[in-house]
Design a protein around this motif. Structure first.
Motif, short mmCIF file in Angstrom:
data_model
loop_
_atom_site.label_atom_id
_atom_site.label_comp_id
_atom_site.label_asym_id
_atom_site.label_seq_id
_atom_site.Cartn_x
_atom_site.Cartn_y
_atom_site.Cartn_z
N MET A 46 1.02 -1.01 -0.01
CA MET A 46 -0.06 0.48 0.16
C MET A 46 0.88 1.57 0.36
SD MET A 46 -2.56 1.21 2.76
CE MET A 46 -3.56 -0.86 2.77
N ARG A 47 0.29 2.13 -0.88
CA ARG A 47 1.66 3.74 -1.00
C ARG A 47 0.15 4.72 -0.88
NH1 ARG A 47 3.66 4.01 -6.03
NH2 ARG A 47 2.06 4.62 -6.76
N GLU A 48 0.44 5.76 -0.05
CA GLU A 48 -0.18 6.64 0.04
C GLU A 48 1.00 8.11 -0.38
OE1 GLU A 48 -4.06 8.86 2.30
OE2 GLU A 48 -2.93 7.76 3.85
N GLU A 65 -3.73 10.14 -3.92
CA GLU A 65 -4.12 8.78 -4.24
C GLU A 65 -3.33 7.77 -3.48
OE1 GLU A 65 -2.75 7.71 -8.10
OE2 GLU A 65 -0.98 7.06 -7.68
N LEU A 66 -4.35 6.72 -3.15
CA LEU A 66 -4.07 5.82 -2.14
C LEU A 66 -3.97 4.43 -3.03
CD1 LEU A 66 -3.31 4.45 1.03
CD2 LEU A 66 -5.55 3.91 0.66
N ALA A 67 -3.11 4.18 -3.51
CA ALA A 67 -2.38 2.82 -4.21
C ALA A 67 -2.44 1.72 -3.41
CB ALA A 67 -1.47 3.21 -5.29
N ALA A 131 -3.53 -3.78 -9.27
CA ALA A 131 -2.68 -3.08 -8.23
C ALA A 131 -4.57 -1.97 -9.01
CB ALA A 131 -2.03 -2.09 -8.70
N THR A 132 -4.95 -0.98 -7.92
CA THR A 132 -5.88 0.17 -7.91
C THR A 132 -5.65 1.28 -7.03
OG1 THR A 132 -8.51 -0.07 -8.13
CG2 THR A 132 -7.28 -0.72 -6.10
N ARG A 133 -6.51 2.52 -7.38
CA ARG A 133 -5.95 3.83 -7.17
C ARG A 133 -7.36 4.39 -6.46
NH1 ARG A 133 -2.11 2.93 -10.35
NH2 ARG A 133 -0.82 3.80 -9.89
N CYS A 134 -7.38 4.49 -4.75
CA CYS A 134 -8.85 5.20 -4.93
C CYS A 134 -8.05 7.24 -4.55
CB CYS A 134 -9.06 4.50 -3.71
SG CYS A 134 -8.50 4.14 -1.94
N GLU A 135 -9.32 8.00 -3.34
CA GLU A 135 -8.89 8.92 -2.59
C GLU A 135 -8.22 8.61 -1.86
OE1 GLU A 135 -9.46 11.45 -4.90
OE2 GLU A 135 -10.68 10.02 -6.27
N ILE A 275 -13.16 -9.17 -2.05
CA ILE A 275 -12.30 -8.46 -0.79
C ILE A 275 -12.84 -8.10 0.04
CG2 ILE A 275 -10.26 -7.08 -0.79
CD1 ILE A 275 -10.01 -7.67 -3.63
N ASP A 276 -12.96 -8.47 0.98
CA ASP A 276 -13.65 -7.99 2.36
C ASP A 276 -12.49 -8.09 3.75
OD1 ASP A 276 -15.68 -7.31 4.00
OD2 ASP A 276 -17.44 -8.33 3.48
N LEU A 277 -12.13 -7.17 3.61
CA LEU A 277 -11.34 -6.41 5.09
C LEU A 277 -11.53 -5.41 6.03
CD1 LEU A 277 -8.23 -6.72 2.91
CD2 LEU A 277 -8.96 -8.31 4.38
N THR A 278 -10.75 -5.69 7.58
CA THR A 278 -11.34 -4.42 7.96
C THR A 278 -10.53 -4.55 8.52
OG1 THR A 278 -12.00 -6.26 9.79
CG2 THR A 278 -13.88 -5.41 9.14
N SER A 279 -10.70 -2.83 9.30
CA SER A 279 -9.39 -2.39 10.39
C SER A 279 -7.45 -2.96 9.89
CB SER A 279 -9.09 -2.84 11.67
OG SER A 279 -10.28 -2.95 12.68
N VAL A 280 -7.76 -1.96 8.56
CA VAL A 280 -6.50 -2.06 7.81
C VAL A 280 -5.53 -0.75 7.81
CG1 VAL A 280 -5.92 -3.02 5.51
CG2 VAL A 280 -7.49 -3.56 5.23
N ALA A 281 -4.16 -2.14 8.22
CA ALA A 281 -3.20 -0.29 8.70
C ALA A 281 -2.62 0.31 7.78
CB ALA A 281 -1.82 -0.44 9.15
N LEU A 282 -3.06 1.83 7.78
CA LEU A 282 -2.43 2.77 6.69
C LEU A 282 -0.73 3.15 6.29
CD1 LEU A 282 -5.66 5.81 7.06
CD2 LEU A 282 -4.57 4.54 4.71
N PRO A 283 -1.10 3.74 5.43
CA PRO A 283 0.70 3.20 5.54
C PRO A 283 1.39 4.95 6.05
CG PRO A 283 -0.50 3.80 3.07
CD PRO A 283 -1.04 3.56 4.05
#
Length: 283
Positions: A46-48, A65-67, A131-135, A275-283
Motif C-alpha cells: 500500500m502507498r499513499e 491517491e492511495l494505491a 493494482a488499483t487506486r482510490c482517494e 475482497i472484504d477486509l477490516t482494520s487495515v493499517a494505513l501507511p
C-alpha cells in the motif's frame, strides 16, 4: 511552486533467498507456492501520496491517491485465462471518510478485461498481482475501517483455433465464421473512421470484441505461407468511447493474403472474487 508530502515507500517485490548451487541438485521450489490452497485475494502493498500544487496549470498532472497492490492466489490460478480490473466498491477510513466515489472508476475501468499470460512458474512464486487506486485518507486517519471490492476472473481448460482468411474483407462489420457464431462470439474489424484517431494506413488492423470477449484467448496473424507476423497491440477508443484493440505491423507486412487465427475457449467459468477486509493499517 510545487510542494510534495513524501510518501512512505514500499517495495512491491519479494525478498529473494539465494541458495548455493550444488552439482546435480534440482532447482529449489519457491518458498511459497501461490497456486495452492483456497482461491483468495490479499493485500501485499500500500502507498499513499499527497500533493499540494499552487500552479493551476500543473494541477492536472498530479493526483493525491492511495494505491494498493493485491495478490490473487489459490489452486484455480493456473486456470485463469482472463481477468478484469481490481475494483474497490467501499473503502472507509477510521474517521468515516469514504475513499471511493462514483468518479473513482470509469466505465472502461469497470468493463475492460485482459488475457492472463503470466507463465506458471511466475504465478507460483508471485501469484497474480493486481493494482488499483482510490482517494487519499483523511489526515489523522490510522487505518481503513472497511475495505471491500472484487475482481472478475474467467477460468477455462480447453482451447481451439478458428482461422479467418483475409480479415480485411470484414472491415466495418462482424467477422463471419460458423464456429464463432456457434459460441456466440462477435468480433468486429473496426473501420478507421470509427476511431477517435486515424491509424497509419496499411499498417494496422483494429478488432473490437462485441460479445463474449472472455472466450477469446488470443489473436495471432500469419502471412500467406503461415509464418507468424509480429504485431504490437494497444487499446484504442472509438468515437463513441468504446475500447478496441489495434494491432500494429511493420511496413509491407499485411495484405489481403494474411490470416487471422483466434484461439478461443468453448467453455468459460466466471468468478467474482470478493475482497472484504477490516482494520487495515494505513501507511
Amino acid at each position: 511552486m510545487l510542494s510534495i508530502v513524501l510518501p512512505v515507500l514500499f517495495l512491491f517485490a519479494q525478498e529473494i533467498q539465494t541458495i548455493p548451487a550444488q552439482q546435480g541438485a534440482q532447482p529449489a521450489a519457491p518458498a511459497v507456492d501461490y497456486t495452492q490452497g483456497e482461491l483468495r485475494a490479499e493485500i501485499t502493498a500500500m502507498r499513499e501520496m499527497r500533493f499540494s500544487i499552487d500552479d493551476p496549470a500543473m494541477a492536472g498532472r498530479f493526483r493525491s491517491e492511495l494505491a494498493l497492490q493485491v495478490r490473487v492466489a489459490g489452486t484455480p490460478l493456473p486456470r485463469i485465462v482472463r481477468h478484469g480490473n481490481l475494483l474497490l466498491t467501499e473503502v472507509v477510513d477510521d474517521t468515516g471518510h469514504a475513499l471511493v466515489t462514483d468518479e473513482t472508476y470509469s466505465e472502461a475501468d469497470r468493463t475492460t478485461t485482459r488475457p492472463q499470460a503470466i507463465p506458471l512458474a511466475r504465478l507460483q512464486s508471485e501469484g497474480l498481482l493486481l493494482a488499483t487506486r482510490c482517494e487519499v485518507s483523511q489526515r489523522g486517519a490510522k487505518e481503513l475501517r472497511r475495505l471491500r471490492g472484487e475482481v472478475q476472473l474467467f477460468l477455462a481448460d480447453e482451447a481451439e483455433t478458428v482461422t479467418i482468411v483475409n480479415p480485411f474483407q470484414y472491415v466495418g462489420r462482424i467477422v463471419e465464421h460458423p464456429r464463432l457464431a456457434e459460441l456466440g462470439i462477435e468480433i468486429e474489424v473496426v473501420a478507421p473512421e470509427r476511431l477517435q484517431s486515424t491509424p497509419p494506413a496499411n499498417r494496422t488492423i483494429v478488432l473490437q470484441y462485441k460479445s463474449r470477449p472472455e472466450q477469446v484467448k488470443s489473436a495471432l496473424f500469419y502471412d500467406g505461407w503461415m509464418r507468424q507476423l509480429p504485431a504490437r497491440d494497444t487499446v484504442v477508443q472509438t468515437r463513441d468511447e468504446q475500447n478496441a484493440t489495434m494491432f500494429y505491423f511493420d511496413v509491407g507486412q499485411i495484405n489481403n493474403e494474411i490470416q487471422l487465427v483466434f484461439e478461443v475457449h468453448p467453455k468459460v467459468e466466471e468468478i467474482r472474487l470478493p475482497i472484504d477486509l477490516t482494520s487495515v493499517a494505513l501507511p
